[in-house]
Design an enzyme around this catalytic site. Structure first.
Site, mmCIF file in Angstrom:
data_model
loop_
_atom_site.group_PDB
_atom_site.id
_atom_site.type_symbol
_atom_site.label_atom_id
_atom_site.label_comp_id
_atom_site.label_asym_id
_atom_site.label_seq_id
_atom_site.Cartn_x
_atom_site.Cartn_y
_atom_site.Cartn_z
ATOM 1 N N ALA A 1 52.645 -31.034 104.304
ATOM 2 C CA ALA A 1 52.806 -29.624 103.952
ATOM 3 C C ALA A 1 52.143 -28.689 104.962
ATOM 4 O O ALA A 1 51.690 -27.600 104.609
ATOM 5 C CB ALA A 1 52.254 -29.368 102.550
ATOM 6 N N ASP A 2 52.127 -29.131 106.226
ATOM 7 C CA ASP A 2 51.549 -28.275 107.267
ATOM 8 C C ASP A 2 52.135 -28.665 108.628
ATOM 9 O O ASP A 2 51.415 -29.033 109.546
ATOM 10 C CB ASP A 2 50.022 -28.431 107.284
ATOM 11 C CG ASP A 2 49.328 -27.313 108.050
ATOM 12 O OD1 ASP A 2 49.947 -26.242 108.235
ATOM 13 O OD2 ASP A 2 48.170 -27.501 108.462
ATOM 14 N N VAL A 3 53.476 -28.541 108.753
ATOM 15 C CA VAL A 3 54.162 -29.054 109.942
ATOM 16 C C VAL A 3 54.236 -28.031 111.076
ATOM 17 O O VAL A 3 55.261 -27.870 111.729
ATOM 18 C CB VAL A 3 55.583 -29.578 109.605
ATOM 19 C CG1 VAL A 3 55.523 -30.814 108.762
ATOM 20 C CG2 VAL A 3 56.421 -28.490 108.928
ATOM 21 N N HIS A 4 53.124 -27.344 111.325
ATOM 22 C CA HIS A 4 53.117 -26.463 112.491
ATOM 23 C C HIS A 4 53.112 -27.317 113.755
ATOM 24 O O HIS A 4 52.973 -28.553 113.710
ATOM 25 C CB HIS A 4 51.930 -25.503 112.437
ATOM 26 C CG HIS A 4 50.587 -26.152 112.486
ATOM 27 N ND1 HIS A 4 50.076 -26.719 113.643
ATOM 28 C CD2 HIS A 4 49.640 -26.320 111.538
ATOM 29 C CE1 HIS A 4 48.873 -27.195 113.401
ATOM 30 N NE2 HIS A 4 48.584 -26.976 112.136
ATOM 31 N N ASN B 1 50.871 -30.275 114.554
ATOM 32 C CA ASN B 1 50.916 -31.442 113.674
ATOM 33 C C ASN B 1 52.223 -32.214 113.740
ATOM 34 O O ASN B 1 52.359 -33.238 113.067
ATOM 35 C CB ASN B 1 50.690 -31.009 112.220
ATOM 36 C CG ASN B 1 49.287 -30.515 111.975
ATOM 37 O OD1 ASN B 1 48.380 -30.782 112.759
ATOM 38 N ND2 ASN B 1 49.096 -29.782 110.884
#
Length: 266
Positions: free
Chosen positions: A91-94, A97
């Protein structure tokens, strides 16, 4: 925030994602770093080192694979598949990452923030995503009503009109390419990157929430996490595959009802 800094929990999230990749036969397409448990504690997380570049480094990606669009499609399919086939989803696919590794696989890093989606929310989310792809704001409004808890009677038509005003702003989010030139001994390397305006992305999401709350709707946390990841993937698509519609392309499998198969396997 407390969960994010508990490395026992992050280690468990990584291991769950690695099991998902193994059980779905996706280890040749994607990976997450192996955790060295004997060197890890609640405050120290020791992992395998992965070598690659962020999905926004267009120049480096083009040197690693012949078709960046194919790599993006792989990333999308692995991530969408994890929504139902894994215990939790990343839930943090910036860009920091989500990498393209030197061996051509997609690398998922940093599992401090994960989400877990209920079947009811996912069913409504599928309708929501489908409605975005065809600009069907009535269906979008209905799906959001299904997801949100409310004790009010919602005017679907009015809600749909307000959502249309909000989502029209997505089309105005221009991807800004920054070209960085570095002079080398023999050649000049040019790399392109996306500038992510976090404030702009957050403002868009908050607009959706604000409009929905004006109709008495309260969304589960998982909806917020899902929507933000879709905004990240939208930016990657603009850079790596500008002609790709990630919600309508037949090569991308959004619906993946494999939760039971995965859980039964262990």
């Amino acid at each position: 925030m407390l969960e994010e800094v508990d490395f026992y929990k992050e280690a468990a999230n990584i291991e769950a994602f690695r099991r998902y990749l193994e059980n779905m036969g996706l280890t040749r397409e994607a990976t997450a770093p192996k955790v060295y448990q004997y060197c890890s504690t609640q405050k120290v997380l020791t992992m395998q080192r992965l070598y690659g570049v962020p999905l926004t480094d267009l120049d480096s990606i083009s040197s690693l694979v012949p078709n960046p669009e194919t790599s993006l499609i792989t990333a999308l399919n692995v991530w969408f598949g994890s929504l139902l086939a894994c215990e939790s989803f990343h839930a943090d696919v910036h860009a920091g990452n989500l990498w393209l590794l030197r061996d051509g696989r997609i690398g998922f890093l940093d599992f401090g923030i994960v989400g877990r989606i209920s079947p009811k929310t996912w069913a409504a989310m599928e309708v929501f995503l489908g409605s975005i792809s065809i600009d069907d704001y009535d269906s979008m409004a209905s799906s959001l009503i299904e997801m949100g808890a409310t004790n009010k009677d919602v005017n679907v038509k009015a809600f749909a009109r307000d959502l249309e005003k909000v989502f029209s702003s997505i089309k105005e989010l221009d991807t800004e390419l920054v070209v960085a030139t570095e002079s080398g001994a023999n050649a000049t390397a040019v790399s392109a990157n996306i500038v992510f305006d976090e404030r702009q992305m957050n403002a868009l999401f908050l607009d959706v929430v604000r409009v929905s709350e004006s109709y008495g709707l309260k969304f589960p946390r998982e909806f917020a996490l899902l929507l933000k990841q879709l905004l990240y993937f939208d930016r990657y698509t603009r850079l790596l595959a500008p002609n790709l519609n990630m919600l309508r392309d037949q090569r991308i499998s959004i619906a993946s009802n494999r939760r039971n198969r995965y859980r039964d396997s262990y």
